[in-house]
Motif scaffolding. Structure first.
Motif, PDB file in Angstrom:
ATOM      1  N   ILE A 140      -8.285   1.975  -2.324  1.00 37.53           N
ATOM      2  CA  ILE A 140      -9.069   1.137  -1.424  1.00 37.53           C
ATOM      3  C   ILE A 140     -10.169   1.975  -0.790  1.00 37.53           C
ATOM      4  N   ALA A 141     -11.232   1.299  -0.342  1.00 39.21           N
ATOM      5  CA  ALA A 141     -12.354   1.998   0.290  1.00 39.21           C
ATOM      6  C   ALA A 141     -12.126   2.216   1.772  1.00 39.21           C
ATOM      7  N   GLY A 142     -11.419   1.285   2.407  1.00 40.59           N
ATOM      8  CA  GLY A 142     -11.221   1.373   3.852  1.00 40.59           C
ATOM      9  C   GLY A 142     -12.413   0.856   4.624  1.00 40.59           C
ATOM     10  N   ALA A 143     -12.314   0.955   5.920  1.00 36.45           N
ATOM     11  CA  ALA A 143     -13.371   0.458   6.803  1.00 36.45           C
ATOM     12  C   ALA A 143     -14.625   1.317   6.683  1.00 36.45           C
ATOM     13  N   THR A 144     -15.778   0.670   6.733  1.00 37.13           N
ATOM     14  CA  THR A 144     -17.052   1.386   6.701  1.00 37.13           C
ATOM     15  C   THR A 144     -17.451   1.737   8.128  1.00 37.13           C
ATOM     16  N   LYS A 145     -17.240   2.986   8.470  1.00 37.90           N
ATOM     17  CA  LYS A 145     -17.538   3.446   9.828  1.00 37.90           C
ATOM     18  C   LYS A 145     -18.252   4.787   9.766  1.00 37.90           C
ATOM     19  N   SER A 146     -19.006   5.077  10.795  1.00 39.39           N
ATOM     20  CA  SER A 146     -19.629   6.395  10.881  1.00 39.39           C
ATOM     21  C   SER A 146     -18.553   7.439  11.143  1.00 39.39           C
ATOM     22  N   VAL A 163      -7.900   8.154  13.394  1.00 45.36           N
ATOM     23  CA  VAL A 163      -6.737   8.537  12.601  1.00 45.36           C
ATOM     24  C   VAL A 163      -6.164   7.315  11.885  1.00 45.36           C
ATOM     25  N   ASP A 164      -6.134   6.176  12.564  1.00 48.24           N
ATOM     26  CA  ASP A 164      -5.612   4.962  11.941  1.00 48.24           C
ATOM     27  C   ASP A 164      -6.444   4.554  10.730  1.00 48.24           C
ATOM     28  N   ASP A 165      -7.754   4.747  10.801  1.00 51.62           N
ATOM     29  CA  ASP A 165      -8.624   4.438   9.659  1.00 51.62           C
ATOM     30  C   ASP A 165      -8.239   5.302   8.462  1.00 51.62           C
ATOM     31  N   TYR A 180      -5.305   6.606   3.232  1.00 51.45           N
ATOM     32  CA  TYR A 180      -4.412   7.593   2.627  1.00 51.45           C
ATOM     33  C   TYR A 180      -3.124   6.954   2.118  1.00 51.45           C
ATOM     34  N   GLU A 181      -2.663   5.912   2.788  1.00 53.29           N
ATOM     35  CA  GLU A 181      -1.408   5.274   2.378  1.00 53.29           C
ATOM     36  C   GLU A 181      -1.480   4.785   0.936  1.00 53.29           C
ATOM     37  N   THR A 182      -2.638   4.260   0.557  1.00 51.35           N
ATOM     38  CA  THR A 182      -2.820   3.810  -0.823  1.00 51.35           C
ATOM     39  C   THR A 182      -3.322   4.921  -1.726  1.00 51.35           C
TER      40      THR A 182
END
Length: 231
Positions: free
Chosen positions: A83-89, A95-97, A102-104
């Motif tokens: 997965i790509a995850g959230a798009t954030k700066s 850490v939650d992001d 990382y979980e996947t």
């Protein structure tokens, strides 16, 4: 016949890898979290389906039992789910992001690989292919002439750097195995909103090639469709 399991194989790179390996004569298991989508893909491609959520221990254990019960063993594991995850700066990333990605992308590879090791060890030519990314390369992400150098985010690139190192450590620990990582390149998939310039066929060239290496083939490498990827 070579028996191959591909995680996250109901769409995108995973599905195209499955299509090409079925065409090459592999007995392919399509692993997918979404049972309906996974079965549909397997039926369309002439493959088998196994429900597999790489983030869930029970799901992975059940998938191992299903593959073992089918009696064909396992020769090739393609760890494709990601997965790509959230798009954030960078300053906004928490850490939650990272944990969600990382979980996947990282822990999922460890979970699936460890669970399927007994089946792979019984193969005469055990192969593991981890789908990494040039975004996990320090060399490429620091090159302003490369597309990888245009992205500055934390979660996805660092997860793929971890995938590359996992590949190296598994390769060193399992000398009879061929363990390699594939960089698909910037390919049009759901992961990037279909913004990549490559087709899924081009993006799976390295994955498909590595899934078919022989016992004397390379191990502990990272390659894309053009050759070796600098770490």
């Amino acid at each position: 016949m070579t028996t191959t399991l591909i995680t996250g194989a109901n769409k995108g790179l995973g599905r195209e890898t499955a299509r090409r390996l079925v065409e090459a004569g592999h007995d392919v298991w399509i692993g997918a979290r979404d049972a309906a989508a996974g079965r549909a893909a397997a039926d369309a491609l002439g493959a088998r389906f196994v429900q597999l959520d790489v983030t869930d221990d029970a799901s992975v254990a059940a998938a191992v039992q299903a593959v073992r019960a089918a009696g064909g063993g396992l020769d090739v594991l393609v760890n494709n789910a990601g997965i790509a995850g959230a798009t954030k700066s960078v300053p906004e990333t928490t850490v939650d992001d990272l944990a969600a990605v990382y979980e996947t992308n990282v822990f999922g590879i460890v979970r699936v690989t460890q669970a399927f090791l007994p089946l792979l060890e019984a193969s005469q030519n055990p192969v593991i292919v981890n789908v990494s990314s040039g975004l996990g390369s320090m060399t490429l992400t620091n090159d302003p002439e490369r597309v990888e150098g245009s992205f500055t985010t934390v979660a996805y690139p660092s997860s793929k750097a971890a995938v590359t190192m996992l590949t190296s450590q598994y390769a060193r620990a399992l000398p009879r195995f061929r363990v390699n990582a594939a960089d698909p390149g910037y390919t049009a998939t759901d992961l990037n909103g279909h913004s990549g310039p490559q087709t899924v066929t081009e993006g799976t060239d390295a994955i498909v090639a590595l899934a078919q290496v022989g016992a004397d083939g390379p191990t502990n490498t990272v390659v894309d469709r053009d050759g070796n990827v600098p770490w």
